[in-house]
Design a protein around this motif. Sequence first.
Motif, mmCIF file in Angstrom:
data_model
loop_
_atom_site.group_PDB
_atom_site.id
_atom_site.type_symbol
_atom_site.label_atom_id
_atom_site.label_comp_id
_atom_site.label_asym_id
_atom_site.label_seq_id
_atom_site.Cartn_x
_atom_site.Cartn_y
_atom_site.Cartn_z
ATOM 1 N N VAL A 166 120.515 64.544 65.946
ATOM 2 C CA VAL A 166 119.509 65.023 66.885
ATOM 3 C C VAL A 166 120.061 66.219 67.639
ATOM 4 C CG1 VAL A 166 118.429 62.767 67.149
ATOM 5 C CG2 VAL A 166 120.271 63.399 68.692
ATOM 6 N N GLY A 167 119.166 67.097 68.055
ATOM 7 C CA GLY A 167 119.589 68.278 68.795
ATOM 8 C C GLY A 167 118.505 69.327 68.810
ATOM 9 N N PHE A 168 118.761 70.403 69.540
ATOM 10 C CA PHE A 168 117.805 71.493 69.642
ATOM 11 C C PHE A 168 117.630 72.186 68.290
ATOM 12 C CE2 PHE A 168 117.825 70.911 74.061
ATOM 13 C CZ PHE A 168 116.903 71.757 74.660
ATOM 14 N N PRO A 169 116.519 72.906 68.129
ATOM 15 C CA PRO A 169 116.376 73.722 66.921
ATOM 16 C C PRO A 169 117.542 74.718 66.808
ATOM 17 C CG PRO A 169 114.293 73.577 68.109
ATOM 18 C CD PRO A 169 115.326 72.950 68.988
ATOM 19 N N SER A 170 117.962 74.974 65.595
ATOM 20 C CA SER A 170 119.049 75.905 65.305
ATOM 21 C C SER A 170 120.399 75.454 65.849
ATOM 22 C CB SER A 170 118.729 77.315 65.835
ATOM 23 O OG SER A 170 117.631 77.851 65.142
ATOM 24 N N ALA A 171 120.547 74.140 66.114
ATOM 25 C CA ALA A 171 121.841 73.636 66.569
ATOM 26 C C ALA A 171 122.818 73.485 65.412
ATOM 27 C CB ALA A 171 121.671 72.292 67.282
ATOM 28 N N GLY A 172 122.318 73.565 64.178
ATOM 29 C CA GLY A 172 123.181 73.451 63.013
ATOM 30 C C GLY A 172 123.114 72.116 62.312
ATOM 31 N N LYS A 173 122.065 71.350 62.550
ATOM 32 C CA LYS A 173 121.951 70.027 61.932
ATOM 33 C C LYS A 173 121.781 70.143 60.417
ATOM 34 C CE LYS A 173 118.389 68.785 64.377
ATOM 35 N NZ LYS A 173 118.264 70.108 65.035
ATOM 36 N N SER A 174 120.946 71.076 59.983
ATOM 37 C CA SER A 174 120.742 71.243 58.537
ATOM 38 C C SER A 174 122.028 71.695 57.854
ATOM 39 C CB SER A 174 119.616 72.250 58.283
ATOM 40 O OG SER A 174 118.382 71.778 58.786
ATOM 41 N N SER A 175 122.757 72.607 58.487
ATOM 42 C CA SER A 175 124.031 73.058 57.919
ATOM 43 C C SER A 175 125.030 71.913 57.860
ATOM 44 C CB SER A 175 124.602 74.199 58.761
ATOM 45 O OG SER A 175 123.730 75.312 58.763
ATOM 46 N N LEU A 176 125.025 71.055 58.889
ATOM 47 C CA LEU A 176 125.960 69.932 58.924
ATOM 48 C C LEU A 176 125.665 68.931 57.824
ATOM 49 C CD1 LEU A 176 128.248 68.355 60.175
ATOM 50 C CD2 LEU A 176 126.652 67.473 61.901
ATOM 51 N N ILE A 177 124.380 68.582 57.628
ATOM 52 C CA ILE A 177 124.062 67.597 56.589
ATOM 53 C C ILE A 177 124.332 68.180 55.204
ATOM 54 C CG2 ILE A 177 121.615 68.121 56.205
ATOM 55 C CD1 ILE A 177 121.086 65.116 56.194
ATOM 56 N N ALA A 178 124.165 69.496 55.053
ATOM 57 C CA ALA A 178 124.493 70.129 53.773
ATOM 58 C C ALA A 178 126.000 70.095 53.519
ATOM 59 C CB ALA A 178 123.987 71.565 53.760
ATOM 60 N N ALA A 179 126.798 70.226 54.601
ATOM 61 C CA ALA A 179 128.253 70.205 54.457
ATOM 62 C C ALA A 179 128.778 68.793 54.218
ATOM 63 C CB ALA A 179 128.906 70.801 55.699
ATOM 64 N N LEU A 180 128.072 67.788 54.778
ATOM 65 C CA LEU A 180 128.529 66.403 54.658
ATOM 66 C C LEU A 180 128.106 65.753 53.348
ATOM 67 C CD1 LEU A 180 127.770 65.058 58.255
ATOM 68 C CD2 LEU A 180 130.026 65.512 57.292
ATOM 69 N N ALA A 248 127.256 78.109 70.453
ATOM 70 C CA ALA A 248 127.200 79.562 70.268
ATOM 71 C C ALA A 248 125.828 80.125 70.615
ATOM 72 C CB ALA A 248 127.577 79.927 68.834
ATOM 73 N N THR A 249 124.989 79.364 71.324
ATOM 74 C CA THR A 249 123.651 79.849 71.651
ATOM 75 C C THR A 249 123.732 81.051 72.581
ATOM 76 O OG1 THR A 249 121.505 79.256 72.616
ATOM 77 C CG2 THR A 249 123.449 78.214 73.561
ATOM 78 N N MET A 250 122.841 81.997 72.381
ATOM 79 C CA MET A 250 122.801 83.204 73.206
ATOM 80 C C MET A 250 121.680 83.153 74.235
ATOM 81 S SD MET A 250 125.337 84.798 71.968
ATOM 82 C CE MET A 250 125.137 86.401 72.753
ATOM 83 N N GLU A 251 120.949 82.041 74.284
ATOM 84 C CA GLU A 251 119.848 81.931 75.243
ATOM 85 C C GLU A 251 120.419 81.730 76.634
ATOM 86 O OE1 GLU A 251 116.783 79.196 74.088
ATOM 87 O OE2 GLU A 251 117.183 79.519 71.957
ATOM 88 N N PRO A 252 119.982 82.543 77.619
ATOM 89 C CA PRO A 252 120.608 82.504 78.952
ATOM 90 C C PRO A 252 120.359 81.216 79.726
ATOM 91 C CG PRO A 252 118.664 83.930 78.937
ATOM 92 C CD PRO A 252 118.936 83.572 77.517
ATOM 93 N N ASP A 253 119.269 80.508 79.449
ATOM 94 C CA ASP A 253 118.938 79.313 80.235
ATOM 95 C C ASP A 253 119.434 78.030 79.572
ATOM 96 O OD1 ASP A 253 117.241 79.629 78.113
ATOM 97 O OD2 ASP A 253 115.472 78.812 79.148
ATOM 98 N N ARG A 254 120.345 78.149 78.586
ATOM 99 C CA ARG A 254 120.842 76.960 77.888
ATOM 100 C C ARG A 254 122.361 76.920 77.903
ATOM 101 N NH1 ARG A 254 118.737 76.778 71.997
ATOM 102 N NH2 ARG A 254 120.373 75.174 71.970
ATOM 103 N N ASP A 255 122.894 75.704 77.915
ATOM 104 C CA ASP A 255 124.324 75.482 77.757
ATOM 105 C C ASP A 255 124.498 74.103 77.131
ATOM 106 O OD1 ASP A 255 125.052 73.360 79.941
ATOM 107 O OD2 ASP A 255 123.798 74.842 80.985
ATOM 108 N N PRO A 256 125.681 73.761 76.590
ATOM 109 C CA PRO A 256 125.852 72.480 75.890
ATOM 110 C C PRO A 256 125.489 71.256 76.722
ATOM 111 C CG PRO A 256 127.678 73.932 75.373
ATOM 112 C CD PRO A 256 126.865 74.626 76.427
ATOM 113 N N ILE A 257 125.848 71.232 77.994
ATOM 114 C CA ILE A 257 125.574 70.056 78.830
ATOM 115 C C ILE A 257 124.079 69.904 79.075
ATOM 116 C CG2 ILE A 257 125.968 68.955 81.055
ATOM 117 C CD1 ILE A 257 128.367 68.943 79.187
ATOM 118 N N SER A 258 123.403 71.014 79.401
ATOM 119 C CA SER A 258 121.950 70.923 79.637
ATOM 120 C C SER A 258 121.214 70.550 78.357
ATOM 121 C CB SER A 258 121.415 72.235 80.211
ATOM 122 O OG SER A 258 121.554 73.288 79.265
#
Length: 450
Positions: A166-180, A248-258
Amino acid sequence: MPDFVDQVVLHIKAGDGGHGCASVHREKFKPLGGPDGGNGGRGGDVILEVDANTATLLDYHRRPHRKADNGKQGQGSNRDGANGADVVLPVPDGTVVRDATTGEVLVDMIGAGTRYVIAEGGHGGLGNAALASTKRKAPGFALLGEAGDELDVMLEMKSVADVALVGFPSAGKSSLIAALSAARPKIADYPFTTLIPNLGVVTAGDTVFTVADVPGLIPGASEGKGLGHEFLRHVERCNTLVHVIDCATMEPDRDPISDYEAIETELRAYGKLEDRPRLAVLNKADVPDARELADIVRPMLEERGLRVFTISAATHEGLKELTYAMGEMVAAARKAAPVVEPTRLVIRPKQLGDTGFTVRRVDDNTFQVTGAKPERWIRQTDFTNDEAVGYLADRLERLGVEEELTKAGAKAGAEVIIGSMESGYVFDWQPTLNAEAVHQGPRGTDNRLG
């Protein structure tokens, strides 16, 4: 046309039973050979079956009306009609079946090969050979076949997986499942790339488990915003949750904890997931700034009781440790899960003295009779045949309907409704509960059901 459907309304009709046949055997020098009408065939059932090769409900989205074959009519020379063919509808593992009108859960389809008869075919009518008796040696009628069940059901597919990413869009979930795993989901650098849940099979030592890449959630998903609300149901069956956090998100109103707090808020609002064990994955560590940020937020997440892994789905850094951690959690969840016992058939005999029907006074001289037997007999009766109507009257009398009507205060000429008030059979009742009233008229006449 969509290529993935996980919720659909299905209109189902089981097959109708075939009518019985009224026939008299005819042979040279044997003009009255006796009744030889065969029984009607049974209508086909509509059956749901879990199929391991079915992953979507798309086929039912395209063709939502499904019907089983009708039974064939009986014929002379004691030939019974053929039974209607059943219709078996394959569904994905983890499909929940609900009544489309009431929302009641009818069955939860889990496990390949699991079957459920969602609509039963109607019984075939008896031919006059089966209706013959010492009193009625040559019946001039047969019973009608019963209509098959007809209903609307909602099929709701919930992915059966061990781990949900689970996670925000473009967090890398699809890349992770492809790698796993060997899964190859669509991957791009824009939000909402994933429009359907992807499943991958992962091996960690002796533990083999499935991972579901759930489409991106956003704040308000549990209330219907974005795409996530369509797929939160896919998380319900997973025994482990993995937060995939974009460092690595570049959106100014986001950070890992939020991001983590926002996803947790949606999971809690959806409910049913409070007891799932969780771990956190800080993704995109191959980006220098992302690695520095991961080192900063890692202690903050660990303070919340989470096991935290810093990984890169692109370079496969940290994936081995993550895989074994997920495998340990899955193995522990499987060990703690209760043992599934085979479903036991519970046979409940009728209560002593139960007549199988009820009589209710509607008003001064109107009464309603409800019950499986009398209502079924009504459906089987050909009311254009007086002898068939007389046979129905005999059956109702033997069942005790007349006696109960008398006890309820019904008088001659009372209006009696058998079945529902809207569509039941209505007749003027003539009581015959005395010795002189036994029906003595010629065959084909009966005044008890007017």
